[in-house]
Each structure stands twice: as C-alpha cells, then as structure tokens.
Design a protein around this motif. Structure first.
Motif, short mmCIF file in Angstrom:
data_model
loop_
_atom_site.label_atom_id
_atom_site.label_comp_id
_atom_site.label_asym_id
_atom_site.label_seq_id
_atom_site.Cartn_x
_atom_site.Cartn_y
_atom_site.Cartn_z
N ALA A 190 0.87 -1.12 0.14
CA ALA A 190 -0.03 0.08 0.14
C ALA A 190 0.73 1.02 -0.15
O ALA A 190 0.58 2.13 -0.84
CB ALA A 190 -0.84 0.01 1.16
N LEU A 191 1.87 1.25 0.82
CA LEU A 191 2.53 2.26 0.88
C LEU A 191 3.53 2.49 -0.33
O LEU A 191 3.55 3.72 -0.85
CB LEU A 191 3.75 2.10 1.94
CG LEU A 191 3.23 2.26 3.34
CD1 LEU A 191 4.19 1.90 4.35
CD2 LEU A 191 2.66 3.65 3.77
N VAL A 192 3.95 1.75 -0.89
CA VAL A 192 4.63 1.81 -2.17
C VAL A 192 3.78 2.22 -3.35
O VAL A 192 3.91 3.26 -4.31
CB VAL A 192 5.57 0.40 -2.70
CG1 VAL A 192 5.92 0.55 -4.24
CG2 VAL A 192 6.73 0.34 -1.61
N ALA A 193 2.48 1.67 -3.39
CA ALA A 193 1.64 2.00 -4.46
C ALA A 193 1.21 3.61 -4.19
O ALA A 193 1.07 4.34 -5.38
CB ALA A 193 0.20 1.33 -4.35
N GLU A 240 6.24 7.09 -7.11
CA GLU A 240 7.50 8.14 -7.45
C GLU A 240 8.50 8.13 -6.65
O GLU A 240 9.59 8.19 -7.20
CB GLU A 240 6.75 9.48 -7.92
CG GLU A 240 5.89 9.34 -9.11
CD GLU A 240 4.09 8.97 -8.65
OE1 GLU A 240 3.97 9.07 -7.41
OE2 GLU A 240 3.55 8.73 -9.46
N ILE A 241 8.33 8.53 -5.41
CA ILE A 241 9.35 8.51 -4.47
C ILE A 241 10.10 7.41 -4.29
O ILE A 241 11.31 7.18 -4.01
CB ILE A 241 8.52 9.24 -3.18
CG1 ILE A 241 8.01 10.52 -3.23
CG2 ILE A 241 9.71 9.15 -1.96
CD1 ILE A 241 7.34 11.09 -1.74
N ASP A 287 10.17 14.46 0.63
CA ASP A 287 10.40 13.25 0.20
C ASP A 287 11.21 11.95 0.64
O ASP A 287 10.94 10.87 0.47
CB ASP A 287 10.79 13.29 -1.45
CG ASP A 287 9.53 14.04 -2.08
OD1 ASP A 287 8.25 13.95 -1.57
OD2 ASP A 287 9.83 14.59 -3.41
N SER A 288 12.43 12.82 1.04
CA SER A 288 13.39 11.72 1.72
C SER A 288 12.87 11.14 3.14
O SER A 288 13.20 9.85 3.42
CB SER A 288 14.53 12.59 2.19
OG SER A 288 15.73 11.80 2.61
N ALA A 289 12.22 11.92 3.81
CA ALA A 289 11.27 11.27 4.77
C ALA A 289 10.42 10.21 4.66
O ALA A 289 10.13 9.17 5.12
CB ALA A 289 10.75 12.40 5.60
N VAL A 290 9.53 10.22 3.42
CA VAL A 290 8.80 9.43 3.03
C VAL A 290 9.46 8.07 2.59
O VAL A 290 9.14 6.99 2.91
CB VAL A 290 7.75 10.09 1.89
CG1 VAL A 290 6.85 9.01 1.21
CG2 VAL A 290 6.91 11.28 2.59
#
Length: 171
Positions: free
Chosen positions: A53-56, A60-61, A75-78
């Motif tokens: 779910a997180l990757v979906a 892009e990140i 984005d780095s934190a994500v």
C-alpha cells in the motif's frame, strides 16, 4: 493385598500419571507452536500489505529514491518510511522462513543483501536499522542482520555472484 502388590500398583499408577502428563505437555506445546505460526504468518501478511500500500501510494518517491535521485527533505522522509516498511517486511519473511518453514532463511537474507547492493540508499538505511532489528527482534534480528551483512560482504568482495533484480519485488 500384600505390601509388595500394593507398591507395584502405586508404581504403575505413578508411571501412568507421568506418561499422561507428558502427553498433555506435548499437546500443549504443539498448540502453542500452531498459535505462534499463525501469528508469524499474520505479521508477514500485514507487513506485505502495508508495504504494498505504501509503495503504491508513493511510487514516484520509491522509484526515485531507489535510483539514488536527489529527494526533497519531505520526500526523503517518505522514502525512509518506505524503506522501514520494506525492512519490516523482509524481517517478517526471514522469521517466517526460519521459524515456520524450518528453513535456514538464506534465500531471504541473500535477496535482501542483493537489494542493498543494487540500491545504495538501502545500505545507508539498513546499517541504521541493524541495531534496531537486533533490539526489537533479539536473537532473530541479530541473526538476520549478521546473515545479510555476511552475504553483502561476499557480494561486494566478489566472492558471491550479485543478482541485481533478485528478490526486490514486494511479493
């Protein structure tokens, strides 16, 4: 009844009680093992679902981070959160393979090592998490950390063939 016959009966009853208690303990251990296996399978599936779910949501990140592209602070934190979920998933896979399947979990450790070698940003995060994995998962985490580290050293030194796409898929 003589004292000898009485003693024989008491010994037979005592032996029967010991056998019955051993059977009971064996049944209890088997049930506890089945419950633990179910919990490990649930943990693995939960980690897989969470990671997918997180990757979906952040594909892009995820791709940019794995490619080593420059990421904003947010984005780095994500991306670090995604890697944390990936490490949690791999740890659950390792535990399942080791404790449920009775396998030595080398395949999982090798897949993780290959992924870390392929994507250098993983290596930075992995080294940060090695202590955490050991702390949270005890001997299992320490075993996984050293297993992956050993394979990673072998890959980097050329003593083990590097398989760049081997095992990085979420599934």
């Amino acid at each position: 009844m003589t004292q000898e016959k009485l003693r024989t009966w008491f010994e037979a009853i005592g032996i029967s009680a010991v056998v019955a208690s051993l059977v009971f303990v064996g049944v209890q251990l088997r049930k506890e093992q089945e419950i633990a296996a179910g919990q490990y399978a649930y943990d693995w599936l939960s980690a897989k679902i969470e990671l997918s779910a997180l990757v979906a949501e952040q594909k892009e990140i995820w791709v940019a981070g794995l490619k080593g592209e420059e990421l904003s602070e947010v984005d780095s934190a994500v991306f670090d959160t995604l890697i944390s979920a990936w490490i949690g998933f791999q740890t659950a896979r390792y535990r399942n393979r080791l404790l449920i399947s009775g396998d030595d979990a080398s395949e999982v450790a090798l897949e993780v090592a290959n992924s870390i070698h392929t994507f250098p940003r993983l290596k930075v995060v992995w080294h940060g998490y090695m202590g955490y994995i050991t702390e949270v998962h005890g001997d299992l985490g320490e075993g996984m950390a050293s297993h992956v580290s050993r394979f990673l050293q072998e890959i980097e030194s050329g003593n083990r063939k590097h398989l760049p796409t081997f095992g990085f898929a979420v599934s």
